[in-house]
Motif scaffolding. Structure first.
Motif, PDB file in Angstrom:
ATOM      1  N   PRO A 144     -99.159  -0.744 -11.414  1.00  0.00           N
ATOM      2  CA  PRO A 144     -97.876  -1.217 -10.891  1.00  0.00           C
ATOM      3  C   PRO A 144     -98.053  -2.595 -10.259  1.00  0.00           C
ATOM      4  N   GLY A 145     -97.099  -3.461 -10.480  1.00  0.00           N
ATOM      5  CA  GLY A 145     -97.214  -4.805  -9.926  1.00  0.00           C
ATOM      6  C   GLY A 145     -97.685  -5.830 -10.940  1.00  0.00           C
ATOM      7  N   ILE A 146     -98.085  -5.380 -12.123  1.00  0.00           N
ATOM      8  CA  ILE A 146     -98.425  -6.351 -13.163  1.00  0.00           C
ATOM      9  C   ILE A 146     -97.196  -6.537 -14.068  1.00  0.00           C
ATOM     10  N   LEU A 147     -96.814  -7.788 -14.234  1.00  0.00           N
ATOM     11  CA  LEU A 147     -95.660  -8.080 -15.088  1.00  0.00           C
ATOM     12  C   LEU A 147     -96.135  -8.250 -16.521  1.00  0.00           C
ATOM     13  N   VAL A 148     -95.336  -7.738 -17.443  1.00  0.00           N
ATOM     14  CA  VAL A 148     -95.662  -7.909 -18.850  1.00  0.00           C
ATOM     15  C   VAL A 148     -94.476  -8.599 -19.521  1.00  0.00           C
ATOM     16  N   LEU A 149     -94.754  -9.681 -20.206  1.00  0.00           N
ATOM     17  CA  LEU A 149     -93.700 -10.394 -20.919  1.00  0.00           C
ATOM     18  C   LEU A 149     -93.983 -10.310 -22.417  1.00  0.00           C
ATOM     19  N   VAL A 150     -92.930  -9.976 -23.179  1.00  0.00           N
ATOM     20  CA  VAL A 150     -93.027  -9.940 -24.629  1.00  0.00           C
ATOM     21  C   VAL A 150     -92.210 -11.124 -25.134  1.00  0.00           C
ATOM     22  N   ASN A 151     -92.869 -12.112 -25.686  1.00  0.00           N
ATOM     23  CA  ASN A 151     -92.169 -13.330 -26.112  1.00  0.00           C
ATOM     24  C   ASN A 151     -91.226 -13.828 -25.013  1.00  0.00           C
ATOM     25  N   ASP A 152     -91.759 -13.930 -23.810  1.00  0.00           N
ATOM     26  CA  ASP A 152     -91.032 -14.432 -22.636  1.00  0.00           C
ATOM     27  C   ASP A 152     -89.888 -13.543 -22.164  1.00  0.00           C
ATOM     28  N   THR A 153     -89.880 -12.283 -22.570  1.00  0.00           N
ATOM     29  CA  THR A 153     -88.881 -11.336 -22.070  1.00  0.00           C
ATOM     30  C   THR A 153     -89.610 -10.209 -21.346  1.00  0.00           C
ATOM     31  N   GLY A 201    -102.912  -3.393   2.565  1.00  0.00           N
ATOM     32  CA  GLY A 201    -103.203  -3.025   1.185  1.00  0.00           C
ATOM     33  C   GLY A 201    -102.724  -1.615   0.864  1.00  0.00           C
ATOM     34  N   HIS A 202    -102.850  -0.709   1.818  1.00  0.00           N
ATOM     35  CA  HIS A 202    -102.409   0.670   1.588  1.00  0.00           C
ATOM     36  C   HIS A 202    -100.894   0.734   1.489  1.00  0.00           C
ATOM     37  N   ALA A 203    -100.227   0.012   2.393  1.00  0.00           N
ATOM     38  CA  ALA A 203     -98.768   0.002   2.376  1.00  0.00           C
ATOM     39  C   ALA A 203     -98.283  -0.583   1.056  1.00  0.00           C
ATOM     40  N   ARG A 204     -99.011  -1.588   0.603  1.00  0.00           N
ATOM     41  CA  ARG A 204     -98.632  -2.266  -0.621  1.00  0.00           C
ATOM     42  C   ARG A 204     -98.762  -1.361  -1.845  1.00  0.00           C
ATOM     43  N   ALA A 205     -99.892  -0.666  -1.932  1.00  0.00           N
ATOM     44  CA  ALA A 205    -100.111   0.225  -3.073  1.00  0.00           C
ATOM     45  C   ALA A 205     -99.076   1.345  -3.068  1.00  0.00           C
ATOM     46  N   PHE A 206     -98.800   1.855  -1.875  1.00  0.00           N
ATOM     47  CA  PHE A 206     -97.813   2.931  -1.727  1.00  0.00           C
ATOM     48  C   PHE A 206     -96.433   2.447  -2.180  1.00  0.00           C
ATOM     49  N   LEU A 207     -96.086   1.238  -1.754  1.00  0.00           N
ATOM     50  CA  LEU A 207     -94.780   0.681  -2.093  1.00  0.00           C
ATOM     51  C   LEU A 207     -94.637   0.471  -3.599  1.00  0.00           C
ATOM     52  N   LYS A 208     -95.700  -0.003  -4.238  1.00  0.00           N
ATOM     53  CA  LYS A 208     -95.647  -0.229  -5.687  1.00  0.00           C
ATOM     54  C   LYS A 208     -95.463   1.097  -6.417  1.00  0.00           C
ATOM     55  N   ASP A 209     -96.108   2.157  -5.911  1.00  0.00           N
ATOM     56  CA  ASP A 209     -95.933   3.470  -6.534  1.00  0.00           C
ATOM     57  C   ASP A 209     -94.509   3.969  -6.333  1.00  0.00           C
ATOM     58  N   LEU A 210     -93.976   3.744  -5.114  1.00  0.00           N
ATOM     59  CA  LEU A 210     -92.594   4.147  -4.849  1.00  0.00           C
ATOM     60  C   LEU A 210     -91.656   3.420  -5.796  1.00  0.00           C
ATOM     61  N   GLU A 211     -91.910   2.139  -5.970  1.00  0.00           N
ATOM     62  CA  GLU A 211     -91.025   1.334  -6.810  1.00  0.00           C
ATOM     63  C   GLU A 211     -91.077   1.803  -8.260  1.00  0.00           C
ATOM     64  N   ALA A 212     -92.275   2.234  -8.692  1.00  0.00           N
ATOM     65  CA  ALA A 212     -92.396   2.722 -10.062  1.00  0.00           C
ATOM     66  C   ALA A 212     -91.555   3.982 -10.247  1.00  0.00           C
ATOM     67  N   ALA A 213     -91.484   4.811  -9.204  1.00  0.00           N
ATOM     68  CA  ALA A 213     -90.720   6.041  -9.293  1.00  0.00           C
ATOM     69  C   ALA A 213     -89.229   5.787  -9.096  1.00  0.00           C
ATOM     70  N   ARG A 214     -88.904   4.779  -8.308  1.00  0.00           N
ATOM     71  CA  ARG A 214     -87.514   4.515  -7.973  1.00  0.00           C
ATOM     72  C   ARG A 214     -87.358   3.011  -7.762  1.00  0.00           C
ATOM     73  N   PRO A 215     -86.810   2.328  -8.746  1.00  0.00           N
ATOM     74  CA  PRO A 215     -86.827   0.862  -8.709  1.00  0.00           C
ATOM     75  C   PRO A 215     -86.147   0.245  -7.498  1.00  0.00           C
ATOM     76  N   SER A 216     -85.227   0.971  -6.871  1.00  0.00           N
ATOM     77  CA  SER A 216     -84.520   0.354  -5.747  1.00  0.00           C
ATOM     78  C   SER A 216     -85.254   0.554  -4.424  1.00  0.00           C
ATOM     79  N   ALA A 217     -86.454   1.134  -4.457  1.00  0.00           N
ATOM     80  CA  ALA A 217     -87.145   1.497  -3.206  1.00  0.00           C
ATOM     81  C   ALA A 217     -87.290   0.324  -2.244  1.00  0.00           C
ATOM     82  N   ILE A 218     -87.597  -0.854  -2.767  1.00  0.00           N
ATOM     83  CA  ILE A 218     -87.870  -1.985  -1.882  1.00  0.00           C
ATOM     84  C   ILE A 218     -86.639  -2.391  -1.107  1.00  0.00           C
ATOM     85  N   ILE A 219     -85.552  -2.550  -1.825  1.00  0.00           N
ATOM     86  CA  ILE A 219     -84.332  -3.001  -1.160  1.00  0.00           C
ATOM     87  C   ILE A 219     -83.818  -1.889  -0.230  1.00  0.00           C
ATOM     88  N   ASP A 220     -84.044  -0.635  -0.618  1.00  0.00           N
ATOM     89  CA  ASP A 220     -83.631   0.493   0.227  1.00  0.00           C
ATOM     90  C   ASP A 220     -84.387   0.478   1.554  1.00  0.00           C
TER      91      ASP A 220
END
Lengths: 275, 122
Positions: free
Chosen positions: B86-95, A200-219
């Motif tokens: 983070p991790g919650i998806l939001v769709l606006v009219n399916d976009t 759960g901690h790794a997951r929350a950390f990863l989601k925050d990283l992804e918010a800051a840098r969208p390519s974090a997961i694939i990186d």
């Protein structure tokens, strides 16, 4: 599929929990198999950990999937394999660390289920987010052996059944979107015993990283793949052997599942006196 | 004084989020067309005039509105600061809302907004 995971005539078990990833995996495997004549024989394989209010409900979803996708389903329970449900394990050891038991047991249970189905291959719904979490966890735990193999799309030991993760590059988000637009029937409740798990901690950390840098997961997956374990280090690692008690592959004389079970059994008389 | 104009929008929850909203998946909401420009400011008390309603209601407003009016439990699983966790998806009219300006998307009559949690169900 570049990784050449399948060949015609393979019997493939899909590790199915009823959750989004495995439901999408089962659906996609069925569609591709029919559309492109992969020639695969598909099975659903579910493990019943014995968690009341969670797995019993999610298995209902798998049973519906069995009808929807017309695939044979095999359910194997911890209780029949080990004599312990997760409810009983948690009653004994508490909510802390119970995921260790569940994870170790599940891995073996999937292999045993696959053996009884006589399949060549197990596919699981692990997605890119899961793999990146695992890379982070293995780094934080300093688990070199697992770090070396956790990003492989396909793993095969000498006498274990081949396992692969076809969704290793599919973001969790894509899978959720796919399930939403295809209106797939999946079960979405967090396991009642997992909130304190390390993951759960790794997951929350990863989601925050992804918010800051969208390519974090694939990186992170890429880093994991690029990781080379030096030969001297590899040589220092224990060779794979078979468990003297149950015959399952193990890195020690007695496999992890048997060690954990022994601990549980020892604790049992105490629990009974407590009653 | 006439009642301020409202918009009707449809909100749907999925992936387990409905559990936080009284286990109800679909809501039809009436929300104001215009909101005060600085939505974080508390309204002045006493005889001060009401704030000027000048900004169209956006998704950031909707998230706060949902939290204040419909969210029943564990708000930390839905909101984080001014946005969704983070991790919650939001769709606006399916976009995907990322293509629509995320929280700044101005709501329109009849919009369908879907929130889906990606938390593990495995």
């Amino acid at each position: 599929m570049d990784a050449q995971l399948f060949k015609a005539g393979d019997r493939v078990a899909i590790g199915a929990s009823g959750g989004k990833d495995s439901t999408v995996l089962a659906y996609v495997m069925k569609v591709l198999n029919e559309r492109y004549q992969y020639g695969l024989e598909l099975f659903l394989l579910s493990i019943d950990e014995g968690i009341t209010g969670y797995r019993d409900d999610s298995l209902e979803t798998v049973k519906r999937n069995k009808e929807q996708y017309q695939m044979p389903l095999k359910i194997l329970s911890y209780e029949e394999l080990y004599g312990w449900t997760m409810d009983a394990v948690v009653a004994q050891i508490g909510k802390k660390n119970n995921c260790t038991f569940c994870g170790v047991f599940r891995r073996q249970a999937l292999d045993r289920g696959a053996m009884s189905l006589g399949v060549d291959h197990i596919v699981t719904g692990h997605n890119a987010d899961d793999i990146a979490e695992t890379v982070l966890m293995n780094i934080m735990r300093g688990d070199i052996a697992r770090l070396g193999r956790c990003t492989a799309i396909c793993t095969q030991g000498e006498d274990t059944i081949k396992r692969s993760k076809p969704f290793k590059y599919a973001y969790e988000k894509e899978i959720v979107m796919y399930a939403y637009f295809k209106k797939l029937d999946y079960f979405s409740t967090e396991c009642i015993y997992s909130p304190d798990a390390y993951r759960g901690h790794a997951r929350a950390f990863l989601k925050d990283l992804e918010a800051a840098r969208p390519s974090a997961i694939i990186d992170i997956i890429h880093s994991g793949e690029a990781f080379e374990v030096r030969e001297e280090v590899k040589a220092g690692q224990k060779a794979q052997q078979t468990c003297v008690r149950c015959g399952y592959m193990s890195s020690n004389a007695v496999c992890k599942a048997c060690v954990l079970l022994e601990g549980l059994e020892r604790g049992r008389p105490k629990a009974e006196i407590g009653d | 004084m006439s009642t301020p104009p409202t918009l009707t929008i449809n909100v749907e929850f999925g992936g387990g989020l409905e559990l936080l909203f009284a286990n109800q998946r679909k809501y039809q909401l009436s929300i104001p067309v215009l909101i005060p420009p600085d939505t974080t400011a508390t309204p002045p008390s006493g005889s001060a005039p009401p704030p000027i309603l000048s900004k169209p209601a956006d998704i950031t407003f909707l998230i706060r509105y949902l939290k204040e009016n419909h969210l029943k439990e564990r708000p930390e699983l839905f909101v984080e600061g001014e946005t969704v966790r983070p991790g919650i998806l939001v769709l606006v009219n399916d976009t995907d809302w990322e293509l629509e300006g995320e929280g700044d998307y101005a709501l329109k009559e009849g919009d369908e907004i879907v929130f889906i949690s990606t938390l593990h169900g495995g």
